[in-house]
Each structure stands twice: as C-alpha cells, then as structure tokens.
Design an enzyme around this catalytic site. Sequence first.
Site, PDB file in Angstrom:
ATOM      1  N   ASP A 120       0.827  -1.204   0.000  1.00 47.09           N
ATOM      2  CA  ASP A 120       0.000   0.000   0.000  1.00 47.09           C
ATOM      3  C   ASP A 120       0.862   1.255   0.000  1.00 47.09           C
ATOM      4  O   ASP A 120       1.960   1.274   0.565  1.00 47.09           O
ATOM      5  CB  ASP A 120      -0.922   0.034   1.230  1.00 47.09           C
ATOM      6  CG  ASP A 120      -1.879  -1.153   1.261  1.00 47.09           C
ATOM      7  OD1 ASP A 120      -2.026  -1.805   0.209  1.00 47.09           O
ATOM      8  OD2 ASP A 120      -2.463  -1.427   2.319  1.00 47.09           O
TER       9      ASP A 120
ATOM     10  N   LYS B   2      -6.135  10.730  11.378  1.00 49.54           N
ATOM     11  CA  LYS B   2      -5.810  10.003  10.142  1.00 49.54           C
ATOM     12  C   LYS B   2      -6.745  10.364   8.997  1.00 49.54           C
ATOM     13  O   LYS B   2      -6.295  10.676   7.888  1.00 49.54           O
ATOM     14  CB  LYS B   2      -5.845   8.497  10.406  1.00 49.54           C
ATOM     15  CG  LYS B   2      -5.482   7.679   9.158  1.00 49.54           C
ATOM     16  CD  LYS B   2      -5.426   6.195   9.455  1.00 49.54           C
ATOM     17  CE  LYS B   2      -5.075   5.413   8.186  1.00 49.54           C
ATOM     18  NZ  LYS B   2      -4.993   3.949   8.447  1.00 49.54           N
TER      19      LYS B   2
ATOM     20  N   ASP C 166      -4.496   2.621  -4.558  1.00 51.53           N
ATOM     21  CA  ASP C 166      -3.082   2.766  -4.195  1.00 51.53           C
ATOM     22  C   ASP C 166      -2.566   1.511  -3.501  1.00 51.53           C
ATOM     23  O   ASP C 166      -1.536   1.548  -2.834  1.00 51.53           O
ATOM     24  CB  ASP C 166      -2.876   3.978  -3.290  1.00 51.53           C
ATOM     25  CG  ASP C 166      -3.583   3.840  -1.952  1.00 51.53           C
ATOM     26  OD1 ASP C 166      -4.520   3.020  -1.870  1.00 51.53           O
ATOM     27  OD2 ASP C 166      -3.213   4.537  -0.994  1.00 51.53           O
TER      28      ASP C 166
END
Length: 880
Positions: A627, A700, A841
């Site tokens: 990732d 986050k 991603d």
Amino acid sequence: HKYNEPLRKARPNPYSAALPRAMQAYLPESRKIDYEKRAAAEHSEEALVREIDMAGLHTLWQHADWGSAAFAKQWSLETRAVDICVARYYENAHMSGKRGAGADLPVAQRTMAAWFRDVASAILVEQAHVSRALPKRNKFVPAHASGEGGELLADLIEETKSTLKCGHTIYGPVLVALEAEKLAVIVLHEITSCVLMHPNGASFARAALAVGTAVEAEFNMQRVQQQGLNEVPMKMIKKLVKERDVKKINKVVKRNMFTNDWKDEVRVQVGAALIQVVLETVRIQCTVTHALVPAFEHGLRVQKARWGGLAEVPISVGVISMSEALKSFISMGHSLMCMTDPKLMPMIVQPLDWRDADQGCYLTSKAFIMRVHGSLEQADLCYDHREDMGGVYDALNLISKTPWKINTKMLAVIQHAWKEDLVIGDIPKQIDDVLPVLPEALEDPDGLVMSDANAQIRYELARQVKKVKQHNNNLHSLRCDMINKLHVASEMARYEKFYLPHNLDFRGRAYPIPPHLNQMGSDLCRGLLSFAEGKKLGKRGVFWVKVHLANLFGINKKSYEDRAKWTEDNIEKVHLCARYPLGEAARGFWLDADEPWQALACCLELSEALRSKNPEEFVSHMPVHQDGSCNGLQHYAAMGLDETGGSQVNLVPGEKPSDPYTTVCNRVIQQVEEDCENADENVSGPARMVRGKVDRKIVKQTVMTTVYGVTLIGAKDQIRNRLHETYDDAKSVGDIFVGARSIMDWLKQCAVAVCASGRSVGWTTPLGLRVVQPYKDEKPFQVQTVVQTVSLVRRDDMKVNARKQSTAFPPNFVHSLDSTHLLMTAREFAGRGRTFAGVHDSFWTHASDVDELAVVLREQFVALYEQPVLERLKEELELV
C-alpha cells in the site's frame, strides 16, 4: 464468416445449453412452441454464424474458452437469462401446484414462482388493454417479431397519442414489444435488486429508470438474436461482404441495429408502469396475522436537495421499500438473491478485450469503458479519443483477466458464523434491537396536560425510539448486503476460476463491474477472494506472508524484519486460529486485527504452509498487498519535487517507514498545548477539552482527505465524530506539506480561470485518457407517470458549476494520476506474465512476487513523474 470456416467446424455450438429441456416442458403451450422452434434453430450452423454476425462478435471464435461448457454457460447467462428464468419460474409454479412436490421447494422459490405468475398475468391484462387502442396494423405485434426497430416504437407513440390515456401514450407501445413473462422477470429482478441494495428505501425514479433500461436492453437483445439483415442497407452490406471488410460490416450493422436509444422519459414511463403492476399484485404472508399483504411499498421520504447551486431545501422524494412482512421474510433466512440479474455476477470465462469505448468485457451484454452516468460529453470524448487510449485498454484488459477463486475454507467459516448469528467482523446481528416502551406512569389517556418533567421524559424516549428504529434499518441493510455477498460467493465457489471485468470512472480509476463481491469490497469480501492460479512461496514468499499478517494487524510502521518477527512471536496463536477459527481464544486474537477476516485468511494460509513438509514449496493462492503511504500526498510531493514532504511519505530512503499521520498528530498535540496557554478563553477552552485525547486515529481521516479537497467544515465534522467537539488539524497538514498546499491552490486558480470561459475543466492523463469534470448546473424537469411524478435533471446543455469545478479539480486530478500509476504498473507487471490486482493505491500479487512488484511499481512511479505533468497541464489548459 467464411474466413473462420475450419475453426468453426472444429468447435461445438455453445447454444446447446441455452435452455434446458427439463425447463422447456413447463412452459405454457402458447410460449412453448416459440422456445422449441428457437432452440431447434440455434443448433444449425447457419443460425450460429448469423447470430454472431448480427451481434458484431466475430472475435468470439478466437476466444480462449470457445466451445467449452464454461463458454456456453456464460453465453447463456447473458443472452438467455430472461428465457431461462421464465422457464424456471414455470417449473417452480408447476411443482408448487402438485400435491407434495411444492414442499420440496425452498420457501423463497415457491414465493418467487407465485409472484412471477401473478405479475405475468397482470401484465397480460395490461397488454390486452393497450393492444385494443393501437392501430389495427400494429395490434399486439411484438417488435422482435415484426422486423422493425426503434422506429416502430417512435411511430406507435406518435400514432397513439390521441387514443391512449395519459402515460399509456409513451409506455403503451413499449409494453407490447416484449412477452409478458419476460417483462415480469425483468421488473421483479430489477425492483428486488433495488430494494436489496437500498433496504431503507430505493429512489422510485432510479428504480423506474433501472427497469426501463433493462426492458430496453432485452428489446435490443432480441433484435440482435432474431432479426435478419432486412434492417441494414442491403446494397452496402453486399458490397462490404465482397470486399471482406469485416470492420465496416460491424459498424453498419451496429449503427442500424442500435439507432434511437430510448429517452429517459420513455424509460421512466415504462419502468413506472411495470412497478405499478408489482405494487398492486405482489403479496407475501404476514408472519403475525398470516394475511397476505403487499411485499413492496411506495411512499415519500423527505430529504435535502440543492438545485442549480441554490441552498439546500427539504423535498419529498418517492421511494420503493420492503414491507415489514418482506423484511421478516428475509430475516427468517429466505434469500431473494435468486431474482437478481445474473449479468451482475462475475464472469466464468475471460472477459473480452476492450477494443472500443463500447466493445469489451461481456460476450454479448452491452458495457461501456467509462461510468459516465448519463453525461453525453464524457461519452463523446471516449469515442473521439479512442485512438489515444491504447495504453488504457491494454492495462484494463490485463486487470480484468486476473483469475480469481473463492477461498472455500473462509466461506465455510463465514457461513457458519452467519448461521450461528455470531456478531463478529462485518457480520451484522440477525435480530433487531427492542424498541423502548413508554412506562405506564407516563401515559396520558385522558389528554390531561402533563408536567414539564414528564413531557421531557417522553421527548427523550421518543428520540431513543427514533434512534433504535434507524439502527434497526441499518442492521437490515447490512443483513441484505451480507446475503448478497454470501450468495455470489456460494455461486462462484462452484467454479475453479472466475473473472472480474473492469471499467473506469471519469477520472480513470479502474473498478470491477460486478458489484456484490470484488477486491474493492469490504474486509469480508477480500477475505473470501484468492488468486485462482497458485504459486510456490519460496524463501522470500514465506517472509512476505509474515509481513503481510503484521500489516493486517496494523503493525506497519516498523521495519519489515520487525514485522516478520512480530508474526513469529505470535505463531502459536496463528496455528490456534487455523485449528479453531471460531473458538473464543482464536477470536480474541484475529478479531483484534485492523482487517480481521483477511487476517484470519492469512493465518489459515501461513499455518498450512508452516505445517507442510517444506513451506517454501507450498503453493499459495493468497494475495499479498503493498500500500501507498498517504498516496495523495505522495503524488503531490512528486509533482512539486517537495523533498521535505516526500520524506514524510516514504519517497526518499529511510531506516524505517515514515508515518505522516503520526507526524501531523504530533504537530496537532503541540498546537493544542500552545492554545491551552492562550489567554483567550475561546481558544484555550476547546484546547483543554481535547488535551490528552488526540492520537493518530483521530487525525488520520482528516490527513488523508485534506489533500483531496476536504473543507474546513468537513475536517471539523470528522474530528467531531470522535471527540464530540471541534478542533481543526488541517492547518497542521498544511504546515508540513507546504508543496502540496501550494499545488492545490494553483489547481483551484486554474479551474476558476477555465470556468470563467464557460467550459468544464478537462485534461489528458499520461496514458491518453481524456478526462472532463461533469459538474454542471442542474435543470430539473418532471415526468408524470402512472405512479407518481418523477423529477429528472438535465446537465449536458447547462452552464458549468464553477464552485464544484474548482473545489473538485485538485482531488480529481490527483485521482487521475494515481489511477495512471496503477494502470502503468499493471501493464508492465501483468505483461510479464505475473498475477496482478489493484485497489487504487494498493498493489496485490503472489507472496513470491512481492519483491519484483516492489521494484516495478517504484519504476513506474518514477517514469510517471519524469514526465512534465504540471507543465503539460498548464499548456493544455491555456488552449481552452
């Protein structure tokens, strides 16, 4: 067709499995003859050639699976799905009518058979009514049998305006264009799919459009199957046949076979008429009163909407929802998935290569390279720039051809947990929460004025009731989603391998077309999926499986060696999970993972490998992920050559992975401490409330979305969901990633300048995909249907929405670049014969190939940004 004579003779006709004879026996006599004649005709070589010619699918003869049972099954699912369902429902209805035989059928199948019979009968009545009003020459003549196409429908609509009542004017001629049984199957499948996907209420307008679009697709499919060349200019066809110009023949046939797509007004009218039939005829037994009650309900729901850039206002929206009796029916374990569209399932043969904007993926079903959501501008760009999209086509074809299989061990575990009502992982509980009951002391039967205290208690109780009802609705939605996933997984478990055909969104991001089970789904979906082709682990493969397990537990900010050691330290727990996956001790371990179902799948794989004679020789099917580190910031740092920002997202070498979320979190904590000392109570007060409460998880989401254009209000809402107070950490992101913020601001300024010229913002990706933002002002217009007035919107001919264009440009531009990187990586890595899958991603491959993929994806990232990305964008925008 002559050029493939040897190949065609050497391989069997795939139509032999089109409609099982066991099912044909249960068709009514009026339809049985048609199906028998059709089945007989399909066995002739000439009919096979003719149908494939008319469909423009000559390349099917070169398909790797041509002539196999899987090919016949896939062809059948796409071209004969409705026919097969009609026969199956007649078979179930026939068995239900026989004494004793009906008891052998599952309750759901008996119920569906009854629904089908009632709906088909009601449609026949409606068809007869419409037919009497049609001109004599066109009375009840199905379009598929008449040899006429879309022009017939247009002519009939015009001719019957004076003879049919409102609504019938549009949908009447369409209603008689297909057999009642097929229309019954279509509307039942579509409305059931809609309410299963939106259990709290599906938009009536969307449901009507979905039904109308499905009717149009079946109409076109029958024309392709049954019509000759009488629609096509014969002189031109004969000339092209002599010249053997297959490409031009296909274009002429397609242009003449698919002219005059139905307008949304027609689709909505057709869909609404059929939905009305379902609302009036479909019944289900109430589990409490045992009376037959409507299975579906039509009602209104108030929601906020914004028209033409104005402020949000509450509007009433029509919705189709399940009745409480149907919800109870599903809660008792009776699945309605037998009524979902089989064309939404994964493919059991390799998808066709994308060769044009509307040619690829399915064998016969119509698919489009991009999800344009009705935008003609985007669709036209896909056609106009098709010659420049070779790289996109190649990458998408390689991703779509990755073979998958169901992890049957995981499926057994999940099915057992679902059956035992274990609320673990993504599995919702199967019993609703009990609604709070008003205490007798607070009841006011005499209508007397209550005390303020009691009134407040009643008010709070009413709020709790509303909250519990919403929670129960959400639970029902989750249960329906769970049933969908398990149904698809159980179906696909029957095959050694299957495929997930992909197309793009308007930014170029690749998405699988089958919706219920794919690698972009939930943790449970990913835990069920494995690569169909296995590969020996090797020494490095064993190491990467250990690293992968640590990553799934969130241990991803240590060095790779430390992550592997973490797994080795917990190896006894790994073996325990493999032996007793649902045991209390095992669950205490794997449920603590960030991705619990994938973690359990990894435990099963790793334990089996380590218990084998030679782990390095163990054949692994499990995908291992790599990732990006806050991928949006990586792309901004690369674009701006921002070394400081790049060091925070691992674009420069380091001893251990950098963690941008922790960096921002530390900056936020520092800011909180400074604000606590501020003399202004308006600043120090909120700071003291969040003091000691800020951690990595709190910031986050905001860090990830800040570079994708989240607003200050949106950032505050994200923090409020966790702290119940506000504190803005977006400023800290800007302090650390200065280059990213400056590029975002520049992109917004560019968008404002482009919109000032009255144009939408558009650009070309490095792989040649032309992107244009679809945000325009919306002009609503109303369509009166037999059920309700439906509001539709027009966008293509409206002015651009400058606000949306400017705010969406930075994130959309970055998304187009991360999709380019994934497609470039897929083209290079899968082109080497390696197995590859991706989720934006996140890059997946076999454990033994992780090292090679790590090099390739970095090489492709460098190759992407060795190009003058921003300079080309500037030049392209200046030409607008």
